[in-house]
Motif scaffolding. Structure first.
Motif, PDB file in Angstrom:
ATOM      1  N   TRP A  91      62.493  24.391  32.694  1.00 50.13           N
ATOM      2  CA  TRP A  91      62.102  23.663  33.895  1.00 50.13           C
ATOM      3  C   TRP A  91      61.499  22.330  33.484  1.00 50.13           C
ATOM      4  CZ3 TRP A  91      59.430  27.909  37.376  1.00 50.13           C
ATOM      5  CH2 TRP A  91      60.425  28.745  37.888  1.00 50.13           C
ATOM      6  N   GLU A  92      62.307  21.287  33.560  1.00 47.49           N
ATOM      7  CA  GLU A  92      61.894  19.984  33.058  1.00 47.49           C
ATOM      8  C   GLU A  92      60.756  19.383  33.869  1.00 47.49           C
ATOM      9  OE1 GLU A  92      63.913  15.661  31.882  1.00 47.49           O
ATOM     10  OE2 GLU A  92      65.130  17.272  32.751  1.00 47.49           O
ATOM     11  N   VAL A  93      60.761  19.591  35.188  1.00 46.44           N
ATOM     12  CA  VAL A  93      59.770  18.946  36.046  1.00 46.44           C
ATOM     13  C   VAL A  93      58.353  19.333  35.653  1.00 46.44           C
ATOM     14  CG1 VAL A  93      58.907  18.738  38.411  1.00 46.44           C
ATOM     15  CG2 VAL A  93      61.382  18.760  37.970  1.00 46.44           C
ATOM     16  N   VAL A  94      58.139  20.618  35.385  1.00 47.63           N
ATOM     17  CA  VAL A  94      56.797  21.087  35.006  1.00 47.63           C
ATOM     18  C   VAL A  94      56.668  21.335  33.514  1.00 47.63           C
ATOM     19  CG1 VAL A  94      56.257  22.067  37.258  1.00 47.63           C
ATOM     20  CG2 VAL A  94      57.479  23.467  35.578  1.00 47.63           C
ATOM     21  N   GLY A  95      57.758  21.128  32.768  1.00 48.99           N
ATOM     22  CA  GLY A  95      57.705  21.300  31.321  1.00 48.99           C
ATOM     23  C   GLY A  95      57.543  22.738  30.882  1.00 48.99           C
ATOM     24  N   LEU A  96      58.124  23.675  31.636  1.00 49.31           N
ATOM     25  CA  LEU A  96      57.983  25.094  31.306  1.00 49.31           C
ATOM     26  C   LEU A  96      59.182  25.539  30.477  1.00 49.31           C
ATOM     27  CD1 LEU A  96      56.208  27.566  31.684  1.00 49.31           C
ATOM     28  CD2 LEU A  96      57.440  28.056  33.801  1.00 49.31           C
ATOM     29  N   PRO A  97      58.971  25.896  29.185  1.00 51.02           N
ATOM     30  CA  PRO A  97      60.098  26.210  28.306  1.00 51.02           C
ATOM     31  C   PRO A  97      60.640  27.617  28.479  1.00 51.02           C
ATOM     32  CG  PRO A  97      58.063  26.359  27.076  1.00 51.02           C
ATOM     33  CD  PRO A  97      57.688  25.882  28.460  1.00 51.02           C
ATOM     34  N   THR A  98      59.845  28.537  29.046  1.00 46.03           N
ATOM     35  CA  THR A  98      60.276  29.930  29.143  1.00 46.03           C
ATOM     36  C   THR A  98      60.056  30.486  30.554  1.00 46.03           C
ATOM     37  OG1 THR A  98      58.090  30.629  28.333  1.00 46.03           O
ATOM     38  CG2 THR A  98      59.874  30.439  26.707  1.00 46.03           C
ATOM     39  N   PRO A  99      60.615  29.852  31.590  1.00 45.34           N
ATOM     40  CA  PRO A  99      60.400  30.363  32.945  1.00 45.34           C
ATOM     41  C   PRO A  99      61.007  31.742  33.172  1.00 45.34           C
ATOM     42  CG  PRO A  99      62.080  28.655  32.952  1.00 45.34           C
ATOM     43  CD  PRO A  99      61.464  28.647  31.585  1.00 45.34           C
ATOM     44  N   ALA A 100      61.945  32.163  32.312  1.00 51.47           N
ATOM     45  CA  ALA A 100      62.525  33.499  32.445  1.00 51.47           C
ATOM     46  C   ALA A 100      61.484  34.594  32.253  1.00 51.47           C
ATOM     47  CB  ALA A 100      63.665  33.679  31.447  1.00 51.47           C
ATOM     48  N   TYR A 101      60.351  34.253  31.629  1.00 43.39           N
ATOM     49  CA  TYR A 101      59.288  35.233  31.385  1.00 43.39           C
ATOM     50  C   TYR A 101      58.147  35.147  32.406  1.00 43.39           C
ATOM     51  CZ  TYR A 101      61.359  36.392  26.875  1.00 43.39           C
ATOM     52  OH  TYR A 101      62.209  36.828  25.879  1.00 43.39           O
ATOM     53  N   LEU A 102      58.302  34.339  33.436  1.00 39.51           N
ATOM     54  CA  LEU A 102      57.223  34.163  34.403  1.00 39.51           C
ATOM     55  C   LEU A 102      56.765  35.474  35.049  1.00 39.51           C
ATOM     56  CD1 LEU A 102      57.673  30.850  36.440  1.00 39.51           C
ATOM     57  CD2 LEU A 102      55.667  31.624  35.169  1.00 39.51           C
ATOM     58  N   PRO A 103      57.673  36.389  35.437  1.00 39.46           N
ATOM     59  CA  PRO A 103      57.182  37.656  36.003  1.00 39.46           C
ATOM     60  C   PRO A 103      56.242  38.397  35.060  1.00 39.46           C
ATOM     61  CG  PRO A 103      59.519  37.400  36.432  1.00 39.46           C
ATOM     62  CD  PRO A 103      59.146  36.301  35.481  1.00 39.46           C
ATOM     63  N   GLN A 104      56.569  38.402  33.768  1.00 41.20           N
ATOM     64  CA  GLN A 104      55.686  39.060  32.800  1.00 41.20           C
ATOM     65  C   GLN A 104      54.333  38.381  32.746  1.00 41.20           C
ATOM     66  OE1 GLN A 104      55.588  38.578  28.328  1.00 41.20           O
ATOM     67  NE2 GLN A 104      56.838  40.442  28.432  1.00 41.20           N
ATOM     68  N   TYR A 105      54.319  37.051  32.725  1.00 41.93           N
ATOM     69  CA  TYR A 105      53.058  36.325  32.648  1.00 41.93           C
ATOM     70  C   TYR A 105      52.166  36.629  33.853  1.00 41.93           C
ATOM     71  CZ  TYR A 105      55.732  33.490  29.271  1.00 41.93           C
ATOM     72  OH  TYR A 105      56.496  33.061  28.209  1.00 41.93           O
ATOM     73  N   VAL A 106      52.753  36.577  35.033  1.00 40.75           N
ATOM     74  CA  VAL A 106      51.968  36.779  36.256  1.00 40.75           C
ATOM     75  C   VAL A 106      51.480  38.225  36.356  1.00 40.75           C
ATOM     76  CG1 VAL A 106      52.031  36.735  38.781  1.00 40.75           C
ATOM     77  CG2 VAL A 106      53.146  34.917  37.479  1.00 40.75           C
ATOM     78  N   ILE A 107      52.364  39.176  36.117  1.00 36.23           N
ATOM     79  CA  ILE A 107      51.990  40.594  36.253  1.00 36.23           C
ATOM     80  C   ILE A 107      50.937  40.976  35.226  1.00 36.23           C
ATOM     81  CG2 ILE A 107      52.846  42.956  36.013  1.00 36.23           C
ATOM     82  CD1 ILE A 107      55.498  41.949  37.250  1.00 36.23           C
ATOM     83  N   LEU A 108      51.078  40.523  33.988  1.00 34.68           N
ATOM     84  CA  LEU A 108      50.082  40.882  32.977  1.00 34.68           C
ATOM     85  C   LEU A 108      48.751  40.187  33.234  1.00 34.68           C
ATOM     86  CD1 LEU A 108      52.191  41.106  29.691  1.00 34.68           C
ATOM     87  CD2 LEU A 108      51.304  42.947  31.130  1.00 34.68           C
ATOM     88  N   PHE A 109      48.774  38.987  33.807  1.00 29.88           N
ATOM     89  CA  PHE A 109      47.514  38.353  34.213  1.00 29.88           C
ATOM     90  C   PHE A 109      46.818  39.214  35.267  1.00 29.88           C
ATOM     91  CE2 PHE A 109      45.187  35.495  37.115  1.00 29.88           C
ATOM     92  CZ  PHE A 109      44.293  34.919  36.229  1.00 29.88           C
ATOM     93  N   VAL A 110      47.579  39.707  36.234  1.00 28.74           N
ATOM     94  CA  VAL A 110      47.008  40.582  37.263  1.00 28.74           C
ATOM     95  C   VAL A 110      46.504  41.879  36.644  1.00 28.74           C
ATOM     96  CG1 VAL A 110      47.524  41.907  39.351  1.00 28.74           C
ATOM     97  CG2 VAL A 110      48.407  39.579  39.101  1.00 28.74           C
ATOM     98  N   VAL A 111      47.235  42.421  35.670  1.00 22.57           N
ATOM     99  CA  VAL A 111      46.764  43.630  34.969  1.00 22.57           C
ATOM    100  C   VAL A 111      45.418  43.355  34.305  1.00 22.57           C
ATOM    101  CG1 VAL A 111      47.216  45.148  32.988  1.00 22.57           C
ATOM    102  CG2 VAL A 111      49.039  44.645  34.627  1.00 22.57           C
ATOM    103  N   GLY A 112      45.255  42.166  33.717  1.00 18.80           N
ATOM    104  CA  GLY A 112      43.968  41.807  33.132  1.00 18.80           C
ATOM    105  C   GLY A 112      42.862  41.784  34.168  1.00 18.80           C
ATOM    106  N   LEU A 113      43.139  41.238  35.351  1.00 17.84           N
ATOM    107  CA  LEU A 113      42.144  41.232  36.418  1.00 17.84           C
ATOM    108  C   LEU A 113      41.747  42.654  36.807  1.00 17.84           C
ATOM    109  CD1 LEU A 113      43.734  38.568  38.836  1.00 17.84           C
ATOM    110  CD2 LEU A 113      41.932  38.176  37.154  1.00 17.84           C
ATOM    111  N   LEU A 114      42.732  43.525  36.963  1.00 19.86           N
ATOM    112  CA  LEU A 114      42.456  44.899  37.375  1.00 19.86           C
ATOM    113  C   LEU A 114      41.790  45.700  36.261  1.00 19.86           C
ATOM    114  CD1 LEU A 114      45.790  45.661  39.259  1.00 19.86           C
ATOM    115  CD2 LEU A 114      43.567  45.070  40.255  1.00 19.86           C
ATOM    116  N   ALA A 115      42.186  45.431  35.021  1.00 15.72           N
ATOM    117  CA  ALA A 115      41.598  46.163  33.890  1.00 15.72           C
ATOM    118  C   ALA A 115      40.101  45.933  33.814  1.00 15.72           C
ATOM    119  CB  ALA A 115      42.273  45.733  32.585  1.00 15.72           C
ATOM    120  N   THR A 116      39.661  44.732  34.206  1.00 18.01           N
ATOM    121  CA  THR A 116      38.233  44.427  34.218  1.00 18.01           C
ATOM    122  C   THR A 116      37.484  45.363  35.149  1.00 18.01           C
ATOM    123  OG1 THR A 116      38.550  42.098  33.676  1.00 18.01           O
ATOM    124  CG2 THR A 116      36.559  42.646  34.884  1.00 18.01           C
ATOM    125  N   ARG A 117      38.022  45.575  36.325  1.00 19.31           N
ATOM    126  CA  ARG A 117      37.351  46.397  37.331  1.00 19.31           C
ATOM    127  C   ARG A 117      37.449  47.886  37.036  1.00 19.31           C
ATOM    128  NH1 ARG A 117      34.263  42.515  38.772  1.00 19.31           N
ATOM    129  NH2 ARG A 117      35.042  41.088  40.368  1.00 19.31           N
TER     130      ARG A 117
END
Length: 390
Positions: A224-250
């Protein structure tokens, strides 16, 4: 009116900081590998199709399966506690400073410096240096900071909205913790909730399905040239694991993971590595169908989740202490992440005349870059005001 109050804590988990150090070193190794591999996806490259050059490609691909997703998970661990202490508004302002300023600084300074090799060609086409300086290149590795800023601001907005709805309904959630309210900063709940096999398998299933559906639209290798994202195919993993981190805290999931689960995850990761590599090769081949894409998405996330669980348990059980050098490394790890492209490219350019196999040059670059990055990061953070950001 009912008040559900969080209990503030200030301690940190040493092993999580140690994991962050390890992942930062892995980022340096990843980009050092790209310098000498057959994948010319870095600022300075000396492509090699030799056996060691191909081995570096495999190393980079395996890293990509899990290591940035792991970074997002660890980043998510500390977000709820920070919002608890500061409130959504102050937290959002702090993130804009801590993440926004390095992103802008990299864009204005490091990015054009790292792209100076392109200037002669663009100058010959009549482009002004000022236009070149502000338009060349992309955020580079700071795409992680860019995405993390978006995710953390979205969470702050969610917490602000949740608090507003809670007040209207007559329930005040102090710090937004809720009935399970527990320790924020260090990511551990007072009463950890068990993490069963089916919960881990369910996470793999969600990641695999989300990745598969996403890659029908955004295939692997997309940029994605506009935002300079080299691996947008992995975005679901990034978002879901970030949410897992939020939930793991609680929910105290880090504490709830057992040693037995750690060993089982390690075995699955070792076995699953071959499956992930094989199915990914099939999925990226010309004419690959939906079945190959689904197999690749599931296999990659089996390996990713297994590696993350295994490393979390290993570091919690064996590497939880923080001697002076580890505290130093943890304090400077974010600054290292921000400045490491300048160091890697500078050292690689100095050693460009050296004639040696790709693997040897990779090891030399990494061995020199690690101490140099931490040394420069330490000096940079001693400048008044810089440590507030880095």
């Amino acid at each position: 009116m009912t008040t559900l109050a969080a209990r503030p804590t200030t301690s940190r988990l040493g092993y999580v900081d140690n994991l962050r150090i390890m992942l930062t070193v892995l980022v340096l190794a990843h980009h050092s590998a790209l310098t000498y591999s057959a994948l010319p996806f870095w600022y300075w490259t000396e492509p090699s199709t030799s056996p060691s050059g191909i081995a570096l490609v495999v190393f980079a691909v395996v890293n990509q399966f899990y290591f940035m997703g792991f970074f997002f998970l660890i980043s998510g661990l500390f977000v709820p506690g920070s919002v608890d202490r500061k409130g959504p508004g102050a937290f959002a302002r702090d993130r804009l400073i801590r993440l926004g300023i390095p992103l802008v600084a990299y864009w204005l300074v490091a990015r054009p410096v790292l792209s100076l090799r392109e200037w002669p060609a663009r100058s010959a086409e009549g482009e002004s240096f000022l236009h070149f300086w502000f338009t060349v290149g992309d955020p580079g590795p700071l795409w992680f900071v860019e995405v993390l800023l978006v995710l953390t601001l979205a969470y702050a907005a969610f917490r602000a909205l949740r608090a507003r709805v809670g007040v209207r309904s007559g329930v005040v959630v102090d710090g937004g913790v809720g009935a399970e309210g527990v320790a924020g900063a260090q990511g551990v709940a007072a009463q950890p909730r068990p993490v069963g096999f089916w919960a881990i398998a369910g996470l793999v299933g969600v990641l695999g399905l989300a990745t598969f559906l996403w890659r029908l639209v955004v295939p692997a290798g997309t940029y994605w040239e506009v935002v300079g994202l080299p691996t947008p195919a992995y975005l679901p993993q990034y978002v879901i694991l970030f949410v897992v981190g939020l939930l793991a805290t609680r929910r105290g999931w880090l504490t709830a993971l057992t040693v037995r689960q750690g060993w089982a995850a390690l075995v699955v990761a070792v076995v699953g590595l071959g499956m992930a590599a094989g199915t990914t090769a099939l999925a990226t081949a010309p004419g690959a169908g939906a079945l190959a894409l689904l197999a690749s998405a599931v296999a990659e996330n089996i390996f990713a989740v297994s590696m993350i669980v295994a490393l979390l348990v290993l570091f919690r059980e064996k590497f939880s202490g923080q001697p002076a050098w580890a505290r130093f490394a943890a304090q400077n790890s974010f600054a290292v992440y921000v400045i490491h492209p300048l160091v890697l490219v500078g050292v690689a350019m100095l050693f460009a005349p050296l004639v040696a196999p790709a693997g040897v040059k990779f090891l030399i670059l990494l061995a020199l870059a690690i101490p140099l990055c931490w040394g420069f990061a330490h000096l940079l953070r001693r400048i008044p005001g810089v440590a507030r950001v880095l």
